[in-house]
Design a protein around this motif. Structure first.
Motif, PDB file in Angstrom:
ATOM      1  N   ASN A 243       0.831  -1.195   0.000  1.00 29.21           N
ATOM      2  CA  ASN A 243       0.000   0.000   0.000  1.00 29.21           C
ATOM      3  C   ASN A 243       0.873   1.256   0.000  1.00 29.21           C
ATOM      4  O   ASN A 243       1.868   1.332   0.723  1.00 29.21           O
ATOM      5  CB  ASN A 243      -0.902  -0.012   1.228  1.00 29.21           C
ATOM      6  N   GLU A 244       0.514   2.221  -0.820  1.00 32.29           N
ATOM      7  CA  GLU A 244       1.222   3.498  -0.871  1.00 32.29           C
ATOM      8  C   GLU A 244       0.250   4.614  -0.499  1.00 32.29           C
ATOM      9  O   GLU A 244      -0.767   4.794  -1.159  1.00 32.29           O
ATOM     10  CB  GLU A 244       1.779   3.742  -2.277  1.00 32.29           C
ATOM     11  N   ILE A 276      -3.445  10.498  -1.471  1.00 29.35           N
ATOM     12  CA  ILE A 276      -3.170   9.580  -2.577  1.00 29.35           C
ATOM     13  C   ILE A 276      -3.033   8.204  -1.948  1.00 29.35           C
ATOM     14  O   ILE A 276      -2.164   7.976  -1.101  1.00 29.35           O
ATOM     15  CB  ILE A 276      -1.869   9.951  -3.321  1.00 29.35           C
ATOM     16  N   ASP A 277      -3.896   7.285  -2.321  1.00 25.50           N
ATOM     17  CA  ASP A 277      -3.939   5.966  -1.683  1.00 25.50           C
ATOM     18  C   ASP A 277      -4.054   4.913  -2.777  1.00 25.50           C
ATOM     19  O   ASP A 277      -5.114   4.762  -3.388  1.00 25.50           O
ATOM     20  CB  ASP A 277      -5.122   5.883  -0.725  1.00 25.50           C
ATOM     21  N   VAL A 278      -2.960   4.209  -3.052  1.00 25.30           N
ATOM     22  CA  VAL A 278      -2.957   3.216  -4.126  1.00 25.30           C
ATOM     23  C   VAL A 278      -2.342   1.912  -3.634  1.00 25.30           C
ATOM     24  O   VAL A 278      -1.653   1.878  -2.615  1.00 25.30           O
ATOM     25  CB  VAL A 278      -2.176   3.719  -5.361  1.00 25.30           C
ATOM     26  N   MET A 279      -2.610   0.850  -4.376  1.00 29.61           N
ATOM     27  CA  MET A 279      -2.015  -0.448  -4.105  1.00 29.61           C
ATOM     28  C   MET A 279      -1.120  -0.819  -5.285  1.00 29.61           C
ATOM     29  O   MET A 279      -1.517  -0.697  -6.445  1.00 29.61           O
ATOM     30  CB  MET A 279      -3.096  -1.515  -3.923  1.00 29.61           C
ATOM     31  N   ARG A 280       0.114  -1.246  -4.965  1.00 33.26           N
ATOM     32  CA  ARG A 280       1.077  -1.593  -6.002  1.00 33.26           C
ATOM     33  C   ARG A 280       1.567  -3.029  -5.832  1.00 33.26           C
ATOM     34  O   ARG A 280       1.525  -3.593  -4.734  1.00 33.26           O
ATOM     35  CB  ARG A 280       2.274  -0.639  -5.974  1.00 33.26           C
ATOM     36  N   ASP A 281       2.044  -3.580  -6.934  1.00 29.51           N
ATOM     37  CA  ASP A 281       2.679  -4.891  -6.892  1.00 29.51           C
ATOM     38  C   ASP A 281       3.981  -4.773  -6.103  1.00 29.51           C
ATOM     39  O   ASP A 281       4.815  -3.901  -6.383  1.00 29.51           O
ATOM     40  CB  ASP A 281       2.959  -5.386  -8.304  1.00 29.51           C
ATOM     41  N   ARG A 282       4.162  -5.636  -5.115  1.00 26.78           N
ATOM     42  CA  ARG A 282       5.314  -5.525  -4.222  1.00 26.78           C
ATOM     43  C   ARG A 282       6.636  -5.739  -4.970  1.00 26.78           C
ATOM     44  O   ARG A 282       7.647  -5.106  -4.636  1.00 26.78           O
ATOM     45  CB  ARG A 282       5.173  -6.559  -3.099  1.00 26.78           C
ATOM     46  N   ALA A 283       6.652  -6.578  -5.968  1.00 28.27           N
ATOM     47  CA  ALA A 283       7.898  -6.906  -6.659  1.00 28.27           C
ATOM     48  C   ALA A 283       8.246  -5.895  -7.743  1.00 28.27           C
ATOM     49  O   ALA A 283       9.396  -5.477  -7.876  1.00 28.27           O
ATOM     50  CB  ALA A 283       7.802  -8.312  -7.257  1.00 28.27           C
ATOM     51  N   ALA A 286       4.248  -2.027 -10.012  1.00 24.94           N
ATOM     52  CA  ALA A 286       3.169  -1.718 -10.949  1.00 24.94           C
ATOM     53  C   ALA A 286       1.889  -1.394 -10.192  1.00 24.94           C
ATOM     54  O   ALA A 286       1.593  -1.978  -9.142  1.00 24.94           O
ATOM     55  CB  ALA A 286       2.940  -2.901 -11.884  1.00 24.94           C
ATOM     56  N   LEU A 287       1.109  -0.462 -10.714  1.00 21.00           N
ATOM     57  CA  LEU A 287      -0.141  -0.048 -10.086  1.00 21.00           C
ATOM     58  C   LEU A 287      -1.170  -1.172 -10.192  1.00 21.00           C
ATOM     59  O   LEU A 287      -1.420  -1.703 -11.275  1.00 21.00           O
ATOM     60  CB  LEU A 287      -0.669   1.219 -10.759  1.00 21.00           C
ATOM     61  N   VAL A 288      -1.778  -1.514  -9.056  1.00 20.93           N
ATOM     62  CA  VAL A 288      -2.823  -2.534  -9.016  1.00 20.93           C
ATOM     63  C   VAL A 288      -4.196  -1.887  -8.872  1.00 20.93           C
ATOM     64  O   VAL A 288      -5.159  -2.274  -9.534  1.00 20.93           O
ATOM     65  CB  VAL A 288      -2.572  -3.534  -7.872  1.00 20.93           C
ATOM     66  N   SER A 289      -4.314  -0.897  -7.993  1.00 16.78           N
ATOM     67  CA  SER A 289      -5.591  -0.204  -7.810  1.00 16.78           C
ATOM     68  C   SER A 289      -5.330   1.189  -7.266  1.00 16.78           C
ATOM     69  O   SER A 289      -4.275   1.469  -6.690  1.00 16.78           O
ATOM     70  CB  SER A 289      -6.502  -0.981  -6.844  1.00 16.78           C
ATOM     71  N   GLY A 290      -6.312   2.079  -7.436  1.00 18.53           N
ATOM     72  CA  GLY A 290      -6.181   3.442  -6.957  1.00 18.53           C
ATOM     73  C   GLY A 290      -5.701   4.388  -8.039  1.00 18.53           C
ATOM     74  O   GLY A 290      -5.312   3.973  -9.132  1.00 18.53           O
TER      75      GLY A 290
END
Length: 323
Positions: A243-244, A276-283, A286-290
């Protein structure tokens, strides 16, 4: 006949395993379906008062270590409205039905009451059909009664986007003029310094959550609230997500309720904030959602606990219905 009985016992064993697995999945789904976590002391199961910032009811706290029997309704509110009765197959009815099914399977495993190979297979088929129907209806009613959660819908159901300046008698507004806040909910006298600390803790918790800074989270939350935040961070990591959260700004806030229980002070605060609240691929990152370019506005209900005159700590976070 011996071969048929052996085959029947294998089927019965598999049926028990399937029932256990389906029940575990059902419980896992129920655990993730809720709207709030933590504790509000004796008011954990009562709905916080609505405010100008949060004019609609908060979602109920469904992840808590507080015993429901000890919860007391807040003044002028009906606590039973936030404590729905068990579902169609909940409570005693579900226990009885589960006991009957399990008892029948155990009987088959022991070789009693089989009534021959055909009778045993027929009974096994009936038990499986009843188990499937039971779980289908239970999930249907659980989904019907589950509250919708405010926010992006990712694993972090409780530490999302809110936040501006606090002003007595309300939070936020900056130079904006605000209507007088109705009195009656604050029984302990929340001061401007308290409100400023709540705003600071909002930003600090969001930043620590995004950085997966467990040390800071332990310092500003109660052990119970920390356990749920750590669980959510663990779920994110398991799914390969991170989460970012950044650019947190409190827009408006006000005190819904503040009260004392023995040596403990509680303050439940409604906060509307942007971030700004987004979910990214940990590895890969890459943006997953948000939306990484536009602020998202969120309304949440945070409860703070102060023990024996010490520092405030976050003890509960709830979403808001239709925020």
């Amino acid at each position: 006949m011996i071969l048929i009985q052996g085959f029947g016992r294998i089927l019965a064993t598999l049926a028990v395993a399937v029932m256990v697995m389906m029940t575990m999945v059902d419980f896992a789904e129920a655990r993730r379906a809720g709207g709030g976590f933590g504790s509000r002391g004796s008011r954990t199961f009562s709905t916080p008062s609505t405010t100008r910032t949060a004019p609609t009811d908060a979602q109920p706290i469904d992840r808590t270590m507080t015993r429901q029997q000890s919860a007391q309704p807040s003044a002028g509110r009906n606590a039973t409205a936030t404590n729905p009765r068990p579902g169609l197959f909940g409570g005693f009815g579900g226990t009885l039905l589960g006991g009957l099914m399990l008892g029948g399977l155990v009987g088959m495993l022991m070789g009693q009451g089989l009534g021959g190979g055909i009778g045993m297979l027929g009974l096994l088929l009936q038990v499986l059909l009843i188990a499937g129907l039971f779980l289908f209806l239970r999930r249907m009613f659980a989904q019907k009664n589950a509250p919708a959660y405010a926010g992006n819908g990712h694993a972090r159901n409780a530490a999302p986007h809110r936040g501006p300046d606090f002003k007595i008698p309300s939070i936020g507004g900056g130079s904006r003029k605000t209507a007088p806040q109705p009195k009656g909910g604050d029984e302990i006298g929340i001061q401007q310094a308290d409100l400023e600390q709540f705003e600071s803790m909002l930003k600090e918790l969001q930043a620590a959550y995004a950085a997966e800074d467990f040390r800071t989270l332990r310092q500003i939350t109660t052990p119970e609230a920390m356990s749920y935040l750590a669980e959510e961070l663990g779920d994110n990591a398991t799914q390969g997500l991170k989460n970012e959260v950044r650019d947190i700004h409190l827009v408006q806030g006000d005190v819904a309720e503040a009260w004392r229980e023995g040596a403990d002070d509680y303050a439940t605060v409604a906060m509307r904030y942007e971030s700004i609240d987004v979910m990214r691929d940990r590895a890969t990152g890459a943006l997953v959602s948000g939306d990484p370019d536009n602020l998202t506005e969120t309304v949440e209900i945070w409860t703070f606990l102060r023990r024996n005159g010490g520092d405030w700590k976050v003890s509960a976070i709830q979403g808001v219905e239709n925020a």
